[in-house]
Design a protein around this motif. Structure first.
Motif, PDB file in Angstrom:
ATOM      1  N   PRO A   7      -4.010   1.376  -6.617  1.00 37.87           N
ATOM      2  CA  PRO A   7      -4.155   2.736  -6.401  1.00 37.87           C
ATOM      3  C   PRO A   7      -3.279   3.233  -5.161  1.00 37.87           C
ATOM      4  CG  PRO A   7      -6.130   2.129  -6.345  1.00 37.87           C
ATOM      5  CD  PRO A   7      -5.157   1.052  -6.667  1.00 37.87           C
ATOM      6  N   ALA A   8      -2.997   4.476  -4.948  1.00 39.54           N
ATOM      7  CA  ALA A   8      -2.352   4.992  -3.823  1.00 39.54           C
ATOM      8  C   ALA A   8      -3.483   5.308  -2.926  1.00 39.54           C
ATOM      9  CB  ALA A   8      -1.381   6.187  -4.016  1.00 39.54           C
ATOM     10  N   THR A   9      -3.237   5.256  -1.391  1.00 41.17           N
ATOM     11  CA  THR A   9      -4.178   5.737  -0.569  1.00 41.17           C
ATOM     12  C   THR A   9      -3.697   7.007  -0.190  1.00 41.17           C
ATOM     13  OG1 THR A   9      -4.234   3.309   0.236  1.00 41.17           O
ATOM     14  CG2 THR A   9      -4.979   4.929   1.860  1.00 41.17           C
ATOM     15  N   LEU A  10      -4.897   7.831  -0.401  1.00 37.94           N
ATOM     16  CA  LEU A  10      -4.427   9.439  -0.150  1.00 37.94           C
ATOM     17  C   LEU A  10      -4.890   9.511   1.471  1.00 37.94           C
ATOM     18  CD1 LEU A  10      -6.460  10.652  -3.139  1.00 37.94           C
ATOM     19  CD2 LEU A  10      -4.074  10.203  -2.928  1.00 37.94           C
ATOM     20  N   LEU A  11      -3.964  10.252   2.120  1.00 35.25           N
ATOM     21  CA  LEU A  11      -4.098  10.489   3.297  1.00 35.25           C
ATOM     22  C   LEU A  11      -4.696  12.015   3.417  1.00 35.25           C
ATOM     23  CD1 LEU A  11      -0.447   9.505   4.918  1.00 35.25           C
ATOM     24  CD2 LEU A  11      -3.057   8.373   4.957  1.00 35.25           C
ATOM     25  N   ARG A  12      -5.205  12.481   4.747  1.00 37.23           N
ATOM     26  CA  ARG A  12      -5.842  13.944   4.446  1.00 37.23           C
ATOM     27  C   ARG A  12      -4.835  14.973   4.246  1.00 37.23           C
ATOM     28  NH1 ARG A  12      -6.928  14.954  10.648  1.00 37.23           N
ATOM     29  NH2 ARG A  12      -4.605  15.464  10.554  1.00 37.23           N
ATOM     30  N   SER A  13      -5.626  15.661   3.375  1.00 35.25           N
ATOM     31  CA  SER A  13      -4.711  16.626   2.294  1.00 35.25           C
ATOM     32  C   SER A  13      -4.018  17.820   3.234  1.00 35.25           C
ATOM     33  CB  SER A  13      -5.744  17.391   1.306  1.00 35.25           C
ATOM     34  OG  SER A  13      -6.799  18.053   1.957  1.00 35.25           O
ATOM     35  N   ARG A  64      -4.823  20.049  -1.029  1.00 35.90           N
ATOM     36  CA  ARG A  64      -6.206  20.062  -1.390  1.00 35.90           C
ATOM     37  C   ARG A  64      -6.388  20.180  -2.594  1.00 35.90           C
ATOM     38  NH1 ARG A  64      -7.919  24.053   2.562  1.00 35.90           N
ATOM     39  NH2 ARG A  64      -7.470  22.364   4.160  1.00 35.90           N
ATOM     40  N   GLU A  65      -5.642  21.073  -3.662  1.00 35.87           N
ATOM     41  CA  GLU A  65      -5.884  21.071  -4.968  1.00 35.87           C
ATOM     42  C   GLU A  65      -5.702  19.876  -5.654  1.00 35.87           C
ATOM     43  OE1 GLU A  65      -5.406  25.081  -3.109  1.00 35.87           O
ATOM     44  OE2 GLU A  65      -4.067  23.017  -3.059  1.00 35.87           O
ATOM     45  N   MET A  66      -4.282  19.403  -5.311  1.00 27.21           N
ATOM     46  CA  MET A  66      -3.885  17.992  -5.835  1.00 27.21           C
ATOM     47  C   MET A  66      -4.980  16.767  -5.500  1.00 27.21           C
ATOM     48  SD  MET A  66      -1.628  17.020  -8.041  1.00 27.21           S
ATOM     49  CE  MET A  66      -0.870  15.612  -8.868  1.00 27.21           C
ATOM     50  N   THR A  67      -5.206  16.640  -4.438  1.00 23.73           N
ATOM     51  CA  THR A  67      -6.302  15.554  -3.841  1.00 23.73           C
ATOM     52  C   THR A  67      -7.776  15.746  -4.710  1.00 23.73           C
ATOM     53  OG1 THR A  67      -5.304  15.597  -1.634  1.00 23.73           O
ATOM     54  CG2 THR A  67      -7.708  14.894  -2.029  1.00 23.73           C
ATOM     55  N   ASN A  68      -7.945  16.756  -5.082  1.00 26.49           N
ATOM     56  CA  ASN A  68      -9.336  17.092  -5.954  1.00 26.49           C
ATOM     57  C   ASN A  68      -8.989  16.628  -7.349  1.00 26.49           C
ATOM     58  OD1 ASN A  68     -10.665  17.949  -3.909  1.00 26.49           O
ATOM     59  ND2 ASN A  68     -10.240  20.174  -4.070  1.00 26.49           N
ATOM     60  N   LEU A  69      -8.030  16.961  -7.941  1.00 27.29           N
ATOM     61  CA  LEU A  69      -7.512  16.464  -9.208  1.00 27.29           C
ATOM     62  C   LEU A  69      -7.599  15.152  -9.356  1.00 27.29           C
ATOM     63  CD1 LEU A  69      -4.996  19.116 -10.058  1.00 27.29           C
ATOM     64  CD2 LEU A  69      -7.160  19.063 -10.950  1.00 27.29           C
ATOM     65  N   VAL A  70      -7.174  14.507  -8.336  1.00 29.38           N
ATOM     66  CA  VAL A  70      -6.992  13.069  -8.344  1.00 29.38           C
ATOM     67  C   VAL A  70      -8.102  12.151  -8.275  1.00 29.38           C
ATOM     68  CG1 VAL A  70      -5.937  11.021  -7.227  1.00 29.38           C
ATOM     69  CG2 VAL A  70      -4.446  13.016  -7.714  1.00 29.38           C
ATOM     70  N   LYS A  71      -8.908  12.556  -7.219  1.00 22.43           N
ATOM     71  CA  LYS A  71     -10.108  11.858  -7.120  1.00 22.43           C
ATOM     72  C   LYS A  71     -10.975  12.143  -8.064  1.00 22.43           C
ATOM     73  CE  LYS A  71      -9.984  11.701  -1.996  1.00 22.43           C
ATOM     74  NZ  LYS A  71     -10.623  12.149  -0.598  1.00 22.43           N
ATOM     75  N   ASN A  72     -11.478  13.417  -8.811  1.00 26.60           N
ATOM     76  CA  ASN A  72     -12.332  13.688  -9.674  1.00 26.60           C
ATOM     77  C   ASN A  72     -11.896  13.480 -10.977  1.00 26.60           C
ATOM     78  OD1 ASN A  72     -14.002  14.918  -7.621  1.00 26.60           O
ATOM     79  ND2 ASN A  72     -12.994  16.764  -7.905  1.00 26.60           N
ATOM     80  N   THR A 108       0.806  -1.114  -0.090  1.00 27.02           N
ATOM     81  CA  THR A 108      -0.016  -0.044   0.021  1.00 27.02           C
ATOM     82  C   THR A 108       0.823   1.346   0.192  1.00 27.02           C
ATOM     83  OG1 THR A 108      -1.653  -1.100   1.134  1.00 27.02           O
ATOM     84  CG2 THR A 108      -1.845   1.296   1.249  1.00 27.02           C
ATOM     85  N   HIS A 109       0.498   2.186  -0.905  1.00 30.52           N
ATOM     86  CA  HIS A 109       1.358   3.337  -1.159  1.00 30.52           C
ATOM     87  C   HIS A 109       0.663   4.567  -0.595  1.00 30.52           C
ATOM     88  CE1 HIS A 109       4.229   6.148  -2.700  1.00 30.52           C
ATOM     89  NE2 HIS A 109       3.355   6.858  -3.462  1.00 30.52           N
ATOM     90  N   TYR A 110       0.987   5.181   0.541  1.00 30.05           N
ATOM     91  CA  TYR A 110       0.160   6.266   1.299  1.00 30.05           C
ATOM     92  C   TYR A 110       0.997   7.418   0.945  1.00 30.05           C
ATOM     93  CZ  TYR A 110      -1.550   2.523   4.149  1.00 30.05           C
ATOM     94  OH  TYR A 110      -2.314   1.308   4.694  1.00 30.05           O
ATOM     95  N   VAL A 111       0.116   8.431   0.390  1.00 32.97           N
ATOM     96  CA  VAL A 111       0.559   9.827   0.252  1.00 32.97           C
ATOM     97  C   VAL A 111      -0.370  10.804   0.832  1.00 32.97           C
ATOM     98  CG1 VAL A 111       1.699   9.174  -2.182  1.00 32.97           C
ATOM     99  CG2 VAL A 111      -0.504   9.657  -2.070  1.00 32.97           C
ATOM    100  N   ARG A 112       0.172  11.966   1.046  1.00 30.46           N
ATOM    101  CA  ARG A 112      -0.429  13.128   1.628  1.00 30.46           C
ATOM    102  C   ARG A 112      -0.315  14.239   0.484  1.00 30.46           C
ATOM    103  NH1 ARG A 112      -2.249  14.145   6.421  1.00 30.46           N
ATOM    104  NH2 ARG A 112      -0.803  12.424   7.387  1.00 30.46           N
ATOM    105  N   LEU A 113      -1.219  14.645  -0.362  1.00 29.33           N
ATOM    106  CA  LEU A 113      -1.176  15.729  -1.193  1.00 29.33           C
ATOM    107  C   LEU A 113      -1.824  16.815  -0.770  1.00 29.33           C
ATOM    108  CD1 LEU A 113      -2.491  13.525  -4.266  1.00 29.33           C
ATOM    109  CD2 LEU A 113      -0.108  13.917  -3.521  1.00 29.33           C
TER     110      LEU A 113
END
Length: 648
Positions: free
Chosen positions: A67-73, A43-51, A36-41
């Motif tokens: 896919p990577a697991t997104l931590l709190r942005s 807020r803008e980058m998190t929205n681009l990855v999710k949407n 499992t690959h954990y990353v903390r991006l």
């Protein structure tokens, strides 16, 4: 659950055996190989990855990669600058930025400060500098006071900018703020871009609100300055007509929606301008109310939404009425062929508002352009082109339309040079030229030698120097071909066209102003509040020149450019350069170089077009390109063969 008691022991029960005590190895599982690959991006980058903006087929998108697991942005990529707390830190930071100051007033300040500091602290060897905590900005201007980093000395506040003497109560505007708005009115940029330029030079920019407030005060004054200058030009025109011995001081004019220019002098000055605006910055449009009423005088709108902005008749009538107030009447009225402005001039005469009966003339540039379009659309001309395929014939027809239109214009211009004072003799000469031109394109230059001004056969025949056709171009010498080409020629050189163009006038001044207007009013920006002022700023710049116009406006606004300074020299250089460029573009040398360049580019384009391998719609599905046999760029050749076989 009972209460916790002190000394209570918590642990495993006695005799409990762990489940993995006897286990000797760990068996691998499928999930253990997928890390499992954990990353903390941010807020803008998190929205681009999710949407994801599209729905992908899951069966095709299954790559086996987890896919990577997104931590709190995080909030942002960049670290926020720490707020400046101490006055000493603010002093250190602000002292590295730039300011716009008046050199003379700056020298006065520091001479007074040095003298005052030496008297109050004679033994102090401290460093004197601006106290940035006490700085007061006024647009581009600044008021500063000095402090000493050793003793407690602090000077009074000095204004490092010159003020405009308004004679009114309240704070006086800075001259540099006035001059900045006068210059901005003649450029495509406004508040936002001007602030961005200043900030890019590490200079403190005025506030957007302050710039807009100053623009609202300066632009109406520029309108008054330009209207006064246009009145001066009208009086000058009347004086010129009287000196020439004209009984009635009337002037030939060209018409556009907003401007009327004279054709009596080489300057071709703009005499009046009509600026109409539908945009209102105060009263919002309420579509539910069904009311489209005229706004008040305090807002920027001068038209209701129901009024057509392209009503040339109304704007021409308003402009001509304005000229009539200064005793200027349009006698020779030059417009493009589809304009309704001449009808406005006729109606003013029939209503006894003007005393001079107007005469209508066609703009030679617009007429030549319409002439070219008519030749290009003529199917008979297409059939006589010496091309192998339809595409080749269409290209030749396009070039032929350009060449024939240029030939007619050249013959007309030369005839005007020779017979300009005798219109009947010029018409008679051009009637023979109309017979010579069709024969010229067949390769027979016998009539050209006798009558043409621009083709004498031999080594100096017309196509030798043509930019659009090769010297080998020829059409078949048939009665139908000659007759059809002659019809095309009569559109431009026939008796009716000659009567409408006998003064050889055009609307190029107005067309040129329309391009200059885009400099002050670019299409991508709507200057709702300052629309009319920017129109007059553009007119003033075109009439007087860019350098002279800005110096005159600044002088009349009370913020003159210092005489003899490098600023004045630079503006005069801009004025001189603009004048030299205009004269250079009128010279025969420039026209010859442009003709040679155009000729070279046309030939280069023709060669490149022959060698290129281009096909439209290569990536479209075959369902949209079903043609019998091999797929081609153009299907007309295949369709024709099928049609012929069906007849047999």
């Amino acid at each position: 659950m009972g209460k916790f008691k002190k000394g209570h022991k918590v642990g495993f029960k006695v005799g409990l055996v762990p489940h993995n005590k006897m286990r000797k190895g760990v068996s691998s599982k499928e999930s253990d190989s997928e890390q499992t690959h954990y990353v903390r991006l941010t807020r803008e980058m998190t929205n681009l990855v999710k949407n994801v903006p599209y729905k992908e087929d899951k069966s095709l998108s299954n790559t086996g990669i987890k896919p990577a697991t997104l931590l709190r942005s995080k909030s942002s990529d960049t670290k926020k600058a720490k707020p400046v707390k101490s006055a000493k830190e603010k002093q250190r930071i602000e002292s590295k930025t730039n300011r716009t100051i008046n050199i003379k007033l700056n020298a006065v300040m520091w001479n007074a400060v040095f003298h005052e500091h030496s008297e109050l602290s004679p033994h102090c060897k401290g460093f004197l500098e601006w106290d940035m905590s006490k700085e007061e900005r006024w647009g581009l201007g600044n008021s500063e006071c000095a402090i000493c980093d050793t003793c407690s000395y602090q000077s009074k506040k000095y204004k490092l900018y010159e003020e405009v003497k308004t004679g009114k109560k309240g704070r006086k505007p800075a001259k540099m703020n006035i001059g900045a708005q006068a210059a901005l009115a003649q450029t495509p940029i406004s508040t936002t871009s001007f602030r961005k330029i200043l900030l890019g030079t590490n200079s403190v920019a005025p506030s957007a609100k302050g710039l807009q407030k100053r623009a609202n005060a300066v632009l109406p004054k520029i309108k008054e300055i330009n209207e006064s200058d246009m009145k001066r030009l009208r009086k000058r025109l009347i004086n010129i007509k009287k000196l020439r011995g004209a009984e009635n001081p009337s002037a030939p004019a060209t018409q556009m929606v907003y401007t009327v220019a004279e054709n009596e002098t080489q300057d071709k000055s703009i005499l009046t301008v009509v600026a109409k605006n539908k945009l209102c910055s105060i009263h919002p449009v309420n579509p539910n109310s069904g009311k489209f009423e005229q706004c008040t005088e305090n807002c920027s709108s001068t038209l209701t939404f129901l009024k057509s902005i392209g009503d040339e008749y109304s704007w021409a009538k308003e402009a001509l009425t304005d000229l009539n107030a200064d005793e200027i009447e349009a006698k020779h009225f030059t417009t493009d062929p589809d304009s309704s402005a001449f009808k406005a001039a006729e109606d003013l005469y029939h209503e006894n508002i003007t005393q001079t009966e107007p005469e209508h003339f066609l703009d030679t540039r617009h007429l030549a352009d319409n002439h070219r379009k008519n030749i290009k659309k003529n199917p008979q001309i297409l059939n006589m082109m010496p091309g192998r395929t339809k595409k080749e014939k269409e290209n030749l027809q396009n070039n032929f339309s350009l060449d024939l239109s240029a030939r007619c214009t050249a013959e007309f211009t030369e005839a005007m040079e020779k017979y300009g004072g005798n219109f009947q003799k010029m018409k008679n000469k051009i009637s023979f030229i109309c017979d010579a031109i069709p024969m010229c394109y067949t390769g027979n230059h016998e009539l050209c030698r006798r009558h043409s001004f621009v083709c004498k056969g031999g080594k100096k025949f017309w196509l030798k120097s043509s930019s659009f056709l090769t010297s080998m171009f020829k059409i078949l010498n048939t009665t139908d071909n000659i007759s059809e080409i002659r019809k095309c020629i009569l559109y431009r050189l026939g008796p009716d066209a000659l009567n409408k163009t006998k003064l050889n006038l055009n609307t190029q001044k107005v067309e040129g102003f329309n391009r200059s207007l885009r400099r002050s009013l670019p299409k991508n920006v709507t200057f709702t509040k300052n629309f009319e002022g920017r129109v007059h700023a553009a007119v003033h710049s075109v009439n007087l020149g860019p350098g002279e116009s800005l110096m005159l406006i600044c002088d009349q606004l009370g913020a003159p450019v210092t005489a003899g300074s490098s600023v004045e020299k630079s503006l005069k250089l801009i004025q001189r350069t603009d004048k030299l460029q205009k004269e250079h573009k009128k010279s025969l040398k420039y026209k010859k170089s442009m003709s040679d360049k155009r000729k070279y580019l046309y030939k280069a384009y023709a060669i490149a077009k022959e060698n290129r391998d281009y096909e439209k719609n290569k990536l479209l599905s075959d369902a949209n390109k079903k043609i019998a046999g091999k797929k081609q760029e153009h299907g007309y050749a295949k369709v024709k063969r099928i049609h012929r076989s069906s007849k047999k």
